[in-house]
Design an enzyme around this catalytic site. Sequence first.
Site, PDB file in Angstrom:
ATOM      1  N   CYS A  74      -2.722  -1.743  13.472  1.00  0.00           N
ATOM      2  CA  CYS A  74      -1.442  -1.011  13.414  1.00  0.00           C
ATOM      3  C   CYS A  74      -1.511   0.246  14.263  1.00  0.00           C
ATOM      4  O   CYS A  74      -0.496   0.701  14.781  1.00  0.00           O
ATOM      5  CB  CYS A  74      -1.140  -0.547  11.996  1.00  0.00           C
ATOM      6  SG  CYS A  74      -1.041  -1.860  10.802  1.00  0.00           S
TER       7      CYS A  74
ATOM      8  N   HIS B 262       4.319  -7.324   8.337  1.00  0.00           N
ATOM      9  CA  HIS B 262       4.293  -7.573   9.781  1.00  0.00           C
ATOM     10  C   HIS B 262       3.346  -8.741  10.035  1.00  0.00           C
ATOM     11  O   HIS B 262       2.358  -8.914   9.304  1.00  0.00           O
ATOM     12  CB  HIS B 262       3.746  -6.360  10.560  1.00  0.00           C
ATOM     13  CG  HIS B 262       4.673  -5.191  10.644  1.00  0.00           C
ATOM     14  ND1 HIS B 262       4.239  -3.889  10.470  1.00  0.00           N
ATOM     15  CD2 HIS B 262       5.993  -5.120  10.907  1.00  0.00           C
ATOM     16  CE1 HIS B 262       5.266  -3.067  10.628  1.00  0.00           C
ATOM     17  NE2 HIS B 262       6.343  -3.786  10.888  1.00  0.00           N
TER      18      HIS B 262
ATOM     19  N   ALA C 291       0.843  -1.204   0.000  1.00  0.00           N
ATOM     20  CA  ALA C 291       0.000   0.000   0.000  1.00  0.00           C
ATOM     21  C   ALA C 291       0.874   1.249   0.000  1.00  0.00           C
ATOM     22  O   ALA C 291       0.585   2.230  -0.701  1.00  0.00           O
ATOM     23  CB  ALA C 291      -0.923  -0.003   1.205  1.00  0.00           C
TER      24      ALA C 291
ATOM     25  N   GLU D 224      10.265  -4.848  15.459  1.00  0.00           N
ATOM     26  CA  GLU D 224       9.094  -4.081  15.013  1.00  0.00           C
ATOM     27  C   GLU D 224       8.024  -3.976  16.101  1.00  0.00           C
ATOM     28  O   GLU D 224       6.880  -3.618  15.836  1.00  0.00           O
ATOM     29  CB  GLU D 224       8.520  -4.713  13.749  1.00  0.00           C
ATOM     30  CG  GLU D 224       9.502  -4.745  12.576  1.00  0.00           C
ATOM     31  CD  GLU D 224       9.699  -3.394  11.886  1.00  0.00           C
ATOM     32  OE1 GLU D 224       8.709  -2.699  11.640  1.00  0.00           O
ATOM     33  OE2 GLU D 224      10.871  -3.046  11.593  1.00  0.00           O
TER      34      GLU D 224
ATOM     35  N   ASN E 167       3.832  -0.639  16.382  1.00  0.00           N
ATOM     36  CA  ASN E 167       5.283  -0.731  16.195  1.00  0.00           C
ATOM     37  C   ASN E 167       6.056   0.130  17.184  1.00  0.00           C
ATOM     38  O   ASN E 167       7.272   0.287  17.047  1.00  0.00           O
ATOM     39  CB  ASN E 167       5.663  -0.301  14.778  1.00  0.00           C
ATOM     40  CG  ASN E 167       4.888  -1.037  13.712  1.00  0.00           C
ATOM     41  OD1 ASN E 167       4.131  -0.429  12.964  1.00  0.00           O
ATOM     42  ND2 ASN E 167       5.046  -2.339  13.659  1.00  0.00           N
TER      43      ASN E 167
HETATM   44  N1  LIG Z   1       1.372  -3.489  10.570  1.00  0.00           N
HETATM   45  C1  LIG Z   1       1.621  -2.568  11.460  1.00  0.00           C
HETATM   46  N2  LIG Z   1       1.617  -2.847  12.709  1.00  0.00           N
HETATM   47  N3  LIG Z   1       1.955  -1.315  11.114  1.00  0.00           N
HETATM   48  C2  LIG Z   1       1.837  -0.751   9.827  1.00  0.00           C
HETATM   49  C3  LIG Z   1       2.949   0.207   9.583  1.00  0.00           C
HETATM   50  C4  LIG Z   1       2.849   0.888   8.254  1.00  0.00           C
HETATM   51  C5  LIG Z   1       4.103   1.661   7.932  1.00  0.00           C
HETATM   52  N4  LIG Z   1       3.921   2.430   6.725  1.00  0.00           N
HETATM   53  C6  LIG Z   1       4.799   3.373   6.357  1.00  0.00           C
HETATM   54  O1  LIG Z   1       5.739   3.679   7.061  1.00  0.00           O
HETATM   55  C7  LIG Z   1       4.545   4.064   5.051  1.00  0.00           C
HETATM   56  C8  LIG Z   1       5.040   5.494   5.021  1.00  0.00           C
HETATM   57  C9  LIG Z   1       5.066   6.071   3.629  1.00  0.00           C
HETATM   58  O2  LIG Z   1       5.324   5.346   2.674  1.00  0.00           O
HETATM   59  O3  LIG Z   1       4.828   7.290   3.491  1.00  0.00           O
HETATM   60  C10 LIG Z   1       5.294   0.715   7.801  1.00  0.00           C
HETATM   61  O4  LIG Z   1       5.459   0.135   6.738  1.00  0.00           O
HETATM   62  O5  LIG Z   1       6.027   0.546   8.791  1.00  0.00           O
END
Ligand SMILES: N=C(N)NCCC[C@H](NC(=O)CCC(=O)O)C(=O)O
Length: 446
Positions: free
Chosen positions: A370, A249, A27, A174, A110
Site C-alpha cells: 500500500c 483492495h 484494521a 483506487e 492508491n
Molecule cells: N491497500 C492499499 N493499497 N491501501 C491501503 C489503504 C488504507 C486506507 N486506510 C485508511 O484510510 C484508514 C484511515 C483511518 O481510519 O484513520 C484505506 O482504507 O484507503
Amino acid sequence: MSGYEINFDGLVGLTHHYAGLSFGNEASTRHQNSVSNPQLAARQGLLKMKTLADLGHPQAVLPPQERPHLPMLRRLGFSGSDETVLAQAMRQAPQLLSALSSASAMWTANAATVSPSADSADGRVHFTAANLNNKFHRAIEAPTTSAILRAIFRDERYFSHHEALPQVALFGDEGAANHNRLGGDYDRRSVQVFVYGQQQFGGEPGPQRYPARQTREASEAIARLHQLEAQHTVFVQQNPQVIDRGVFHNDVIAVSNQQVLFHHQLAFLHQEQALDSIRRSMALLEQDLVAIDVPDDRVSVDDAVATYLFNSQILTRPDGKMTIVVPEESRQHRGVWNYLSEMAASGGPIDDIRVFDLRESMRNGGGPACLRLRVALNETERQAVNPQVMMNDSLFATLNQWVDRYYRDRLTQADLADPQLLREGREALDALTAILGLGSVYPFQQ
Ligand SMILES: N=C(N)NCCC[C@H](NC(=O)CCC(=O)O)C(=O)O
C-alpha cells in the site's frame, strides 16, 4: 533484465492518526481512536525505503499532503481565521475534522494508475490520479497528488498526466491497488490487468456487506486514457466474497511482478477463467504466466487479511531471482510464515524474504505494497525523473532529521484542532518541498 521499476513510497504525514474512516477495511475500524505515533510511522516507512534502496532496488519518495485540509473545511462552511475554523470544526463536527486531517496519502498504491510507455500507443508514460471516490477523507487527495506527480515527472515528451476521473460512484477508482502488470522486462510491452470490485452497468453481483471501491467503468476509462491496446489489457473481477471479508483492495489478496502473480485461491471471481485470460494475453507477447496460487487450506482469507501476506512487494534482484517484502505480522503468524519459508525454499522464482515493521501503517490497513507506487521506466525516462526524490544515504539522513524536527510522537483526535499542529505542518511541508525540489504543490503555498 532491461528497464527499471522505481518504487515511490509515501512519506507518512504529520497528522497520522487512527480515525476509523474506512468502512470495509477492518484494521481501520478496529483501531479507531488508538493513539498514534506519527514520528515512528514516518521512520518505519523511511527505513523500508532505505533498506530496499541499499539492496539495489531503485527507490523514491512521495511527500505527504497538507492536513488538516483547511480549504475543504472552508468549503463546508467553516469561516474566520484558521484558528477559528479549526475550533469551530472541532466543536461542531469533530469527525469531519478528523477525516480532513487523515494522513491517508501515505498509501501511494492508491495515488494513481501508471501505465509504462512500452504499453501506450503514444509511447509516453501515463498517470491518472485516483479519485478515491468511496471515502471522503481520500477523495480530497487527487488534486495535490496530480501536482506532486507533475513536479516529479515534468517532461511532456515522456510523461502524460490525466485528471482524476469524475467524482461519482460510477467511476470509483483506487489507482494501482487494483492494477497489475504482467510480462518480462519492465521496459517491454506487458499485459495490464485491471481488477474491479463491481461493474455498475450490468455485470455480475458485487459484494453485499462492504463496498466495492473500484468499478469496471473506471478501469475501462483509464485503459482508454492511457492508450492501451485491447489485446494486451485484461479486466477481471475481484471475488465479491473476499471483499465482504475485508479485502477492500485487490492488493490485499494478490501481487504481481514480471511474470509472477502471487495470489490467494479465492482472489478473483471465476478464478480459472480470469487466470486463463491473463495467460492468453501474455502468450501473445511470448510470455508465460507464473501463477503462485495459495490454497485456502494453507492460508485462509482471514489470515491473509490479518497478516497482509499478499500486500507484499515482489522485487527482482540483479541476479534475476526475486525478493518478497512482507510486514512483521506475516512473520508472527506461524502458518503464514511456514508457507512463506517453504515457498522461498521451493526452487521457485521467489527465494528471499525481507520483513519490515510497519505497525503504525498496518493498524490503518496499510502494508508494504500500500505504501508504494510502482513506476516502470526505460533509461531515458529514468533520467528525466526529478532526481531530488530518489532515496540515497544523504536523502535518508536529511528526511530523518526533518521528521525528528517536526513530527510529534503521540497524536489523538483531540490534538487535531491545535493551531500549532497546523503551523508545524505547513512549516514542515515548506521545508520538504525545498528538500525534494518540488516547487509549490500545496494549497497553502499558492
Ligand atoms: N491497500 C492499499 N493499497 N491501501 C491501503 C489503504 C488504507 C486506507 N486506510 C485508511 O484510510 C484508514 C484511515 C483511518 O481510519 O484513520 C484505506 O482504507 O484507503
